[in-house]
Design an enzyme around this catalytic site. Structure first.
Site: not given
Length: 470
Positions: A326, A415
């Site tokens: 991310c 994630h």
């Protein structure tokens, strides 16, 4: 409602354990936390985001996570600023100087979410935040006694004996409470006790006599318990697994988020994960992970100022591998542009290790992902995306977005990338020739929750578990 004498007293895990214990007995139970402050977030089934702790508690209860379980989430972006998420969606920013005044309007949506849960389940277990014994924060409080009063729920107060001074902290908490708040305290819990209960002697009885509140149980420290941490990666800061064959260093920048993305790697036999805050702490790592960040450009600047960027480039130059997740992916690219002021505006050069550019957008992408990886092998992969960045990439690398020309640097928006056992095994084999165990992280978490529930069942005095069911 479980409140604590301090942050880190174990409220999150205890609510999760109690949810698991009740669910195993056939009780329809739901977790709830009115206000959370954390950069560890999860995406919910209804398309919002909540604190990772409530995701864990939902798993314990056998439920899909829902935004009603954590209606107010404050995500710190800087020392004095936090992003405000209400019922799963970003609604603005909160300045520290206005914290007390700005909380009160958030009580209404918190109560609305709570009432929906209360109407739909047999029991709702509520988690407080920090400590209720903070008189400077009582006016306008929606996280502890302020919420307990508004929702009219009884309170159990948790103290952590592992920190020392548990009897003083429990008694001191009671003494600081206003009379009406103190009257709500139904029970005390002593958490994380190590050793034989006989060592406590008459101290619990003396606490009951002086505080006027019964001790509902002494909960033991469950050996090796490995559950996602909500507030800080305490576990990875320690020496656990230091002898692992594969050394992984996770860069801990100031605005680190979603550090529990690495839990599945840490649980893998033969892998040791450690936090790295200084350049020398990258030495000897086989893999460096750049985790998520709540303020990417600030953490990118910190990498350079702290000498971590130079150490990272040296790590790659000498054959080391890097994975960015991310915000970490965005830092590894060539540039981060912020034309609409999501992080203050302007642009910043990235580390140049991945051939991608990122543009920050005001709208946040929130998505659960259940799919099949295209690289390094067609294995099941699952997780979630939660980010403001828009980054071009190569779909053939999914779940990765980009890879360096030499194949040593990878970036992904997913994630919990490592949670899927088959995918993690394929990745470790591709990158390091390591035959991983390949266990599924969700199954491991459920097994750990069962161990915690067993400990709670044995620790609670007779009759106290029944009080959790209205």
């Amino acid at each position: 409602m479980l409140q604590g004498t301090c942050s880190g007293a174990g409220k999150t895990a205890l609510v999760a354990g109690l949810c698991r214990l009740l669910a195993r007995r056939g009780v329809r139970v739901a977790p709830f936390k009115p206000q959370n402050m954390s950069n560890n977030a999860a995406v919910t089934a209804d398309g919002g985001e909540i604190g990772r702790g409530q995701w864990l508690q939902a798993v314990a209860a056998g439920l899909e996570a829902h935004t009603d379980m954590n209606p107010v989430l404050l995500k710190p972006e800087a020392d004095r600023t936090a992003q405000v998420v209400v019922q799963g969606q970003v609604t603005g920013r909160l300045e520290a100087r206005a914290f007390r005044e700005a909380r009160q309007p958030l009580l209404a949506p918190a109560l609305a979410s709570f009432e929906r849960l209360r109407a739909g389940y047999d029991a709702v277990l509520v988690e407080g935040a920090g400590s209720p014994a903070e008189p400077n924060l009582r006016a306008g409080d929606i996280a502890n006694m302020g919420f307990a009063e508004a929702a009219d729920v009884p309170v159990w107060v948790v103290g952590d004996i592992d920190r020392g001074g548990v009897f003083a902290s429990l008694l001191g908490t009671l003494e600081w409470l206003e009379p009406g708040d103190r009257a709500r305290v139904e029970a005390l819990l002593i958490n994380r006790f190590r050793g034989s209960p006989e060592l406590l002697g008459e101290a619990p009885a003396q606490l009951e006599a002086r505080g006027g509140v019964p001790v509902a149980g002494v909960v033991p420290a469950v050996a090796g318990l490995h559950l996602p941490e909500e507030d800080a990666p305490y576990r990875m800061a320690g020496p656990r697994g230091a002898g692992g064959a594969l050394q992984v260093a996770a860069v801990a920048y100031p605005r680190l988020s979603n550090h529990d993305d690495l839990d599945a790697l840490e649980a893998e036999p033969g892998v040791h994960v450690r936090l790295a805050r200084r350049p020398a702490e990258l030495d000897g790592a086989d893999l460096v992970v750049l985790p998520g960040s709540k303020h990417v450009r600030s953490d990118l600047a910190w990498l350079r100022e702290a000498g971590m960027a130079e150490a990272l480039l040296r790590h790659v130059r000498y054959g080391g591998r890097v994975i960015g997740l991310c915000g970490g992916l965005q830092m590894l690219g060539e540039a981060i542009e912020d034309p609409e002021g999501v992080e203050g505006g302007g642009s910043a050069a990235g580390l140049g290790l991945l051939p991608v550019h990122t543009r920050l957008a005001p709208s946040k992408r929130l998505a659960e992902v259940e799919a099949t990886a295209r690289w390094p092998a067609p294995a099941a992969v699952h997780g979630y995306e939660i980010h403001h960045g828009v980054t071009g990439g190569d779909p053939a690398l999914f779940p990765f977005v980009a890879r360096s020309a030499d194949g040593r640097v990878l970036g992904s928006y997913l994630h919990r990338l490592f949670d899927s056992g088959p995918f993690r095994r394929a990745l470790l084999l591709e990158l390091f020739g390591l035959e991983g165990e390949g266990g599924d992280e969700r199954a491991r978490i459920r097994a750990e929750l069962d161990r915690l529930a067993d400990a709670l069942e044995a620790a609670l005095a007779p009759g106290w578990l029944a009080r959790l069911i209205p």
